[in-house]
Design a protein around this motif. Structure first.
Motif, PDB file in Angstrom:
ATOM      1  N   ASN A   1      52.464  24.347  90.090  1.00  9.47           N
ATOM      2  CA  ASN A   1      51.098  24.212  89.627  1.00  9.47           C
ATOM      3  C   ASN A   1      50.527  22.839  90.010  1.00  9.47           C
ATOM      4  OD1 ASN A   1      48.726  24.358  88.327  1.00  9.47           O
ATOM      5  ND2 ASN A   1      49.588  24.355  86.253  1.00  9.47           N
TER       6      ASN A   1
ATOM      7  N   ALA B   1      47.587  21.670  89.577  1.00  6.42           N
ATOM      8  CA  ALA B   1      46.663  21.093  88.599  1.00  6.42           C
ATOM      9  C   ALA B   1      47.376  20.213  87.582  1.00  6.42           C
ATOM     10  CB  ALA B   1      45.903  22.209  87.893  1.00  6.42           C
TER      11      ALA B   1
ATOM     12  N   ARG C   1      42.097  18.732 100.490  1.00  6.10           N
ATOM     13  CA  ARG C   1      41.705  20.048  99.972  1.00  6.10           C
ATOM     14  C   ARG C   1      42.521  20.414  98.743  1.00  6.10           C
ATOM     15  NH1 ARG C   1      41.843  22.007 104.983  1.00  6.10           N
ATOM     16  NH2 ARG C   1      43.777  23.120 104.618  1.00  6.10           N
ATOM     17  N   CYS C   2      43.815  20.171  98.832  1.00 10.11           N
ATOM     18  CA  CYS C   2      44.702  20.485  97.709  1.00 10.11           C
ATOM     19  C   CYS C   2      44.250  19.767  96.448  1.00 10.11           C
ATOM     20  CB  CYS C   2      46.134  20.029  98.006  1.00 10.11           C
ATOM     21  SG  CYS C   2      47.032  21.200  98.975  1.00 10.11           S
TER      22      CYS C   2
ATOM     23  N   GLN D   1      41.260  18.387  95.777  1.00 13.02           N
ATOM     24  CA  GLN D   1      39.925  18.754  95.303  1.00 13.02           C
ATOM     25  C   GLN D   1      39.908  20.141  94.652  1.00 13.02           C
ATOM     26  OE1 GLN D   1      37.749  18.078  98.878  1.00 13.02           O
ATOM     27  NE2 GLN D   1      37.247  15.954  98.345  1.00 13.02           N
ATOM     28  N   LYS D   2      40.763  21.018  95.159  1.00 11.30           N
ATOM     29  CA  LYS D   2      40.757  22.381  94.614  1.00 11.30           C
ATOM     30  C   LYS D   2      41.987  22.657  93.768  1.00 11.30           C
ATOM     31  CE  LYS D   2      37.781  24.207  98.080  1.00 11.30           C
ATOM     32  NZ  LYS D   2      37.729  24.783  99.408  1.00 11.30           N
ATOM     33  N   ARG D   3      42.599  21.600  93.240  1.00 17.93           N
ATOM     34  CA  ARG D   3      43.877  21.804  92.568  1.00 17.93           C
ATOM     35  C   ARG D   3      43.771  22.726  91.352  1.00 17.93           C
ATOM     36  NH1 ARG D   3      41.814  17.008  91.412  1.00 17.93           N
ATOM     37  NH2 ARG D   3      41.929  16.111  89.325  1.00 17.93           N
ATOM     38  N   GLU D   4      42.572  22.773  90.749  1.00 18.55           N
ATOM     39  CA  GLU D   4      42.400  23.626  89.578  1.00 18.55           C
ATOM     40  C   GLU D   4      42.424  25.106  89.963  1.00 18.55           C
ATOM     41  OE1 GLU D   4      42.306  22.288  86.684  1.00 18.55           O
ATOM     42  OE2 GLU D   4      41.844  20.183  87.134  1.00 18.55           O
ATOM     43  N   SER D   5      41.964  25.394  91.181  1.00 17.74           N
ATOM     44  CA  SER D   5      41.819  26.808  91.520  1.00 17.74           C
ATOM     45  C   SER D   5      42.908  27.344  92.454  1.00 17.74           C
ATOM     46  CB  SER D   5      40.446  27.041  92.156  1.00 17.74           C
ATOM     47  OG  SER D   5      40.294  26.176  93.261  1.00 17.74           O
ATOM     48  N   ILE D   6      43.679  26.421  93.073  1.00 15.24           N
ATOM     49  CA  ILE D   6      44.713  26.902  93.987  1.00 15.24           C
ATOM     50  C   ILE D   6      45.877  27.494  93.191  1.00 15.24           C
ATOM     51  CG2 ILE D   6      46.465  26.216  95.688  1.00 15.24           C
ATOM     52  CD1 ILE D   6      44.545  24.136  96.721  1.00 15.24           C
ATOM     53  N   VAL D   7      46.230  28.717  93.538  1.00 18.70           N
ATOM     54  CA  VAL D   7      47.390  29.323  92.886  1.00 18.70           C
ATOM     55  C   VAL D   7      48.500  29.439  93.922  1.00 18.70           C
ATOM     56  CG1 VAL D   7      48.266  31.325  91.648  1.00 18.70           C
ATOM     57  CG2 VAL D   7      45.869  30.631  91.395  1.00 18.70           C
TER      58      VAL D   7
END
Lengths: 189, 407
Positions: free
Chosen positions: A12, A14, A56-57, A59-65
């Motif tokens: 995870n 995030a 990218r990882c 900035q989008k850590r909340e949404s990357i699964v």
């Protein structure tokens, strides 16, 4: 710290703070660049791609699964990025690469590929984990223009100390190579 | 540990690999089985250009770049820039922005009617006070007119390339041990920087609005001790026998007659202390120092560590920083990492001995991340800042007012 120890299982992003994210970066940067370089043959572009990937990882850590392991996810992401870029760069060029790929398709077998990728990660990790001075000696030894006497002079140590560091480095790295050689033999012998 | 593995003569194997192919093959035949495997491994490792290439990549540099891209989430940062290359990027950005801002500026200049232009308003501005030295007898001397001066004990004080230099007359800096050492105080007001070489060879740089009290000669029977206020950078002459101790005083505390707010004990080193308000920052560039708050455990600093100590709460925190960013003020280079405009204004007030006020409180919160050089004239500096397109400045009665950029 344990969270960033090259996680193998589901992972995870995030949950990481900046420091943990930094150590993830430190541990995987050279390896991921190597994977890009294998595709595009350009270290500068490889570095840019990998840095963009990490941005990218974050900035989008909340949404990357990430359902697979971090290693598999990161490797797949940067390789795709490198391939996409290649495609964008020059369509003609892409065809040439594809033609080459056909002739060397043996190397592209997925299992072998991942095996080799993993081997590089283990090697780079092992080298970067060598004690500081030993790592310096080892890295200098990779330069074809430097002999042991040059390395000794550059670091202000004796030639025997350089030899000692090299011996210990090889012994350490050998443990990593041992398992990957098996792979090598399975496919080619 | 596998004993066999340790027996491998790697040097011999490397030698074999360096040989021409024919010879290599025949030499390989003579090897023991485990040596053969080791040789193959070595060959594999050495021939791996991918690995060699990857190992040469500068991960730290790459991280700094990446961090700069992910770090900037503040109010409206000019740009977040990190480490060595940031100065160049900043310079380039200022050039680019400079061009556009100049066009804007030309269109706008007609509209500024209430205030004078910055250049006109600040023309002929000089700091109000001069750098002063208070001698052991209490005499006050102006440093820029000082040619040479002798203290009672025979120490000569002179200016050498702008640095006030203390040179003991005879031999090393040992005094007769009777009585108190002769003390001097150097006062650097707003608008100046001043450097100093103490009798033991220790180099000292004082930022604007700072002072230091020190013995004309150090008495070599106890530790070397000086007292400072404001911001001071030290390059301490290494001497294991005589520890160097800096007593730090926050404003309003007399450096001669009251108890220090904290102490820094030094082991031959270069470091920076900053105490312009109730926070004392100690930043280590090289060597090692011990930060001693009045109560609680002393903190040991390694290079690129910074201790922040709040005198009101007594809380100290240690963090890792780039010490260069905190010591470059000596050459008038300023590195801002999310520095608020309020803090920057305070710094400019000290550096140029000017007064800066804000037309609107919210402007104080604007953050800057950039590296820039403090020009010799405050007007040039303000014009550079205007080029960032976030604020503009007006001057009334030599007082600088910060206005929003829009209207």
């Amino acid at each position: 710290m344990s969270k960033t120890k090259a996680p193998d299982g589901p992972f995870n992003l995030a949950s990481l703070d900046v420091r943990e994210f930094e150590s993830l970066f430190q541990q995987h940067y050279q390896w991921l660049c190597l994977l890009c370089y294998k595709i595009n043959g350009n270290w500068n572009e490889a570095e840019d791609l990998v840095q963009e990937f990490f941005v990218r990882c974050w900035q989008k850590r909340e949404s990357i699964v990430i359902r697979e392991s971090w290693n598999a996810f990161a490797a797949r992401s940067v390789k795709n990025a490198a391939l996409n870029q290649l495609q964008k760069n020059d369509i003609r060029h892409k065809h040439e690469i594809a033609a080459q790929d056909n002739t060397t398709s043996v190397n592209e077998r997925p299992d072998q590929d991942t095996g080799e990728d993993e081997r590089y990660l283990r090697l780079i990790t092992a080298i970067n984990q060598l004690p500081e001075q030993r790592r310096k000696v080892f890295l200098l030894s990779r330069r074809p223009d430097l002999r042991y006497t040059d390395i000794a002079a550059q670091l202000g140590i004796s030639v025997n100390t350089v030899k000692m560091h090299m011996r210990l480095s090889y012994q350490e790295l050998r443990k990593v190579l041992e398992t990957s050689l098996l792979f090598f033999y399975l496919f080619f012998k | 540990m596998d004993p066999e593995q340790n027996d491998i003569d790697w040097e011999k194997l490397e030698g074999i690999l360096a040989k021409p192919e024919q010879e290599r093959i025949s030499l390989k035949e003579q090897l023991l089985p485990q040596e053969k495997i080791a040789l193959e491994q070595l060959e594999q490792l050495q021939a791996d250009e991918l690995l060699t290439g990857a190992l040469q990549l500068d991960t730290q540099h790459a991280w700094n770049k990446t961090q700069a891209l992910i770090g900037g989430v503040s109010v409206k940062p000019v740009r977040t820039i990190h480490h060595a290359w940031k100065k160049w990027v900043a310079a380039a950005c200022f050039l680019v922005l400079g061009g556009t801002a100049w066009l804007l500026w030309r269109n706008r200049s007609a509209e500024i009617v209430q205030g004078q232009s910055i250049q006109q308003g600040m023309a002929g501005h000089t700091p109000s006070a001069k750098v002063q030295l208070i001698t052991a007898t209490g005499q006050t001397l102006e440093v820029d007119s000082l040619r040479q001066f002798s203290e009672k004990d025979g120490t000569t004080i002179y200016l050498q390339q702008g640095a006030m230099t203390y040179r003991p007359e005879n031999g090393p800096s040992v005094t007769n041990n009777a009585g108190d050492a002769l003390m001097n105080t150097l006062i650097v007001p707003r608008g100046y920087l001043q450097s100093l070489v103490l009798s033991d060879g220790t180099k000292v740089w004082l930022n604007a609005d700072s002072r230091i009290s020190f013995p004309v000669r150090f008495r070599m029977e106890e530790e070397r001790r000086v007292s400072v206020q404001g911001e001071v950078y030290f390059e301490v002459k290494h001497d294991e026998q005589w520890p160097f101790i800096v007593s730090v005083y926050t404003p309003g505390h007399d450096t001669q007659n009251s108890i220090a707010d904290a102490e820094v004990q030094v082991m031959g080193t270069s470091f920076n202390v900053k105490a312009y308000n109730n926070t004392i920052y100690t930043t280590l560039a090289t060597g090692s120092v011990l930060f001693r708050p009045p109560a609680g455990k002393p903190l040991q600093l390694s290079p690129d560590n910074q201790v922040t100590y709040k005198t009101q709460t007594g809380v100290s925190t240690l963090q890792k920083i780039s010490s260069e960013d905190f010591t470059s003020w000596r050459s008038d280079d300023l590195v801002m990492d999310k520095m608020s405009l309020a803090e920057l204004a305070g710094l400019l007030e000290r550096r140029y001995d000017v007064q800066i006020s804000f037309s609107n409180e919210s402007l104080k919160k604007i953050e800057y991340s950039a590296a820039l050089h403090l020009t010799s004239q405050v007007a040039d500096m303000l014009e550079n800042l205007e080029q960032t397109g976030l604020v503009r400045f007006a001057v009334r009665d030599k007082k600088i007012i910060v206005l929003p950029f829009e209207k």
